[in-house]
Design an enzyme around this catalytic site. Sequence first.
Site, PDB file in Angstrom:
ATOM      1  N   GLY A 104     -35.498  -1.410 -24.779  1.00 56.06           N
ATOM      2  CA  GLY A 104     -36.581  -1.696 -25.092  1.00 56.06           C
ATOM      3  C   GLY A 104     -37.394  -2.822 -24.782  1.00 56.06           C
ATOM      4  O   GLY A 104     -37.870  -2.929 -25.264  1.00 56.06           O
ATOM      5  N   GLY A 106     -37.417  -3.925 -22.111  1.00 59.55           N
ATOM      6  CA  GLY A 106     -38.371  -4.424 -20.372  1.00 59.55           C
ATOM      7  C   GLY A 106     -37.584  -4.524 -19.548  1.00 59.55           C
ATOM      8  O   GLY A 106     -38.168  -5.108 -18.645  1.00 59.55           O
ATOM      9  N   LYS A 107     -36.275  -4.172 -19.230  1.00 62.63           N
ATOM     10  CA  LYS A 107     -35.329  -4.291 -18.021  1.00 62.63           C
ATOM     11  C   LYS A 107     -36.288  -3.709 -16.783  1.00 62.63           C
ATOM     12  O   LYS A 107     -36.418  -4.059 -16.018  1.00 62.63           O
ATOM     13  CB  LYS A 107     -33.798  -3.427 -18.404  1.00 62.63           C
ATOM     14  N   SER A 108     -35.994  -1.501 -17.216  1.00 59.19           N
ATOM     15  CA  SER A 108     -36.478  -1.453 -16.231  1.00 59.19           C
ATOM     16  C   SER A 108     -37.995  -1.439 -15.768  1.00 59.19           C
ATOM     17  O   SER A 108     -38.662  -0.812 -14.884  1.00 59.19           O
ATOM     18  CB  SER A 108     -36.567  -0.235 -17.099  1.00 59.19           C
ATOM     19  N   TYR A 109     -38.963  -1.867 -17.064  1.00 61.18           N
ATOM     20  CA  TYR A 109     -40.251  -2.406 -16.682  1.00 61.18           C
ATOM     21  C   TYR A 109     -40.236  -3.375 -15.024  1.00 61.18           C
ATOM     22  O   TYR A 109     -40.643  -3.117 -14.251  1.00 61.18           O
ATOM     23  CB  TYR A 109     -40.630  -2.716 -18.214  1.00 61.18           C
ATOM     24  N   ASP A 251     -29.534  -1.874 -13.091  1.00 57.84           N
ATOM     25  CA  ASP A 251     -30.447  -2.696 -14.209  1.00 57.84           C
ATOM     26  C   ASP A 251     -29.764  -1.791 -14.562  1.00 57.84           C
ATOM     27  O   ASP A 251     -28.918  -0.664 -15.427  1.00 57.84           O
ATOM     28  CB  ASP A 251     -31.626  -1.266 -14.420  1.00 57.84           C
ATOM     29  N   GLY A 254     -28.261  -1.152 -22.291  1.00 59.64           N
ATOM     30  CA  GLY A 254     -28.451  -2.024 -23.278  1.00 59.64           C
ATOM     31  C   GLY A 254     -27.591  -2.841 -23.718  1.00 59.64           C
ATOM     32  O   GLY A 254     -26.893  -2.560 -23.673  1.00 59.64           O
TER      33      GLY A 254
END
Length: 406
Positions: A104, A106-109, A251, A254
């Site tokens: 949550g 923001g890695k994938s963002y 990516d 978490g």
Amino acid sequence: MSVKVGVRVRPFNSREKERESECIISMIQNQTKIKDELGQEKTFTFDHSFWSHDGFEATETGYLKAVDDRYADQQYVFNAVGKQILDNAWEGYHCCLFAYGQTGSGKSYSMVGYGVNKGIVPISCEEIFNRIKSNTDPDKSYEVQVSMLEIYNEKVQDLLVPAAKRPTHGLKVRESKVLGIFVEGLTKYPVQSYDEISKKMDEGYENRTIGSTLMNATSSRAHTIVTIECKQLTMIAGKKSEKLSMINLVDLAGSERAGSTGATGDRLKEGCNINKSLLVLGNVINALADKAMGKKKDVLPPYRDSALTRILQNALGGNSKTVMICALSPASINYEETLSTLRYADRAKKIQNKAVVNESEHDKMVRLLKEENVDLKRMIEELQKKLMGQGGVAQDGDKQAFMDLK
Ligand code: ADP
Ligand code: MG
């Protein structure tokens, strides 16, 4: 050449807004500060500090663009790190981009993006084909191939193969003199255009195992690696020469410790294994950082201890230009995890890699194959001698078989 590290702080999510969270991260130029509940600050310095917490608005299409000069939008982040990766790839270096941080954060963002807010991976793919299209040299041609894998519970799976068709125990990571470290049986698709590559990748992302945790219902509990292989072929004086670059875009799952997300049962097992790969990644980073600082020079980093570090061995301590983006939550409830991410990032920037241009891989391959051939011949000769010594005379048939082998 050291690993380049950037940190990026995201906006509050709706839950944090409801709770009227306080932003504990501040950034001034390349400095990032984190404030604890007593108001005391710790300061870190990175190659890039991306402020994406506030100072933006959504355009008609939904693209988040800056309204002040502090806000780093997707294009800004791409220009700062993605462009450099492509430039390096064009020169023939292997490159690797990691996204690290808790679920949550923001890695994938940053890597993939959402909707019109495309991340580094799709923008890079677009750029690759733009560059190929703009080539006017008739002696130059390009070959691009894409592969996609995920590591889930220490098992490596091909994301470009539908889940039902995958081997239950996953794919094996192997090492050979000629190919280096590779995933056996991983499919590589040749792609000719941006549409083709983005279609392939969408397929992969859809195939991805998605698990839900209390923190972020859509975030993946697996590590995802997209590899783009770019080959540049040039005719020089009638001879073909080639430059090869592997771009690894990673990516990571978490980084939070199991337990803090309310994980139980299977989810906990996943958590442990994910943490195994991340833990080993941390140990490898620590060993490499120590090495770079002149401490513990003879310690071999524990690459072999997890699937992730084996596959990325080259990207970490070897022949690669590597960038790490660490995603940060701005909220005070995540203080511990965010501080641990900052410390991780701080270690990573000390790693030194030795990147070389991978020119004429073909020639190298021929040399290695010749070497392997000599080794094999010697083995056969030794075997032959042994057999002769043992049974007196080898059968003619055996001898013929040896000759055929030779
Ligand atoms: P992770 O991959 O680390 O689990 P995500 O990238 O999925 O996290 O981000 C979690 C949520 O935060 C998503 O809804 C995403 O749209 C939002 N988000 C993350 N970074 C940004 C950013 N820089 N700007 C706007 N929204 C962001
Ligand atoms: Mg994610």
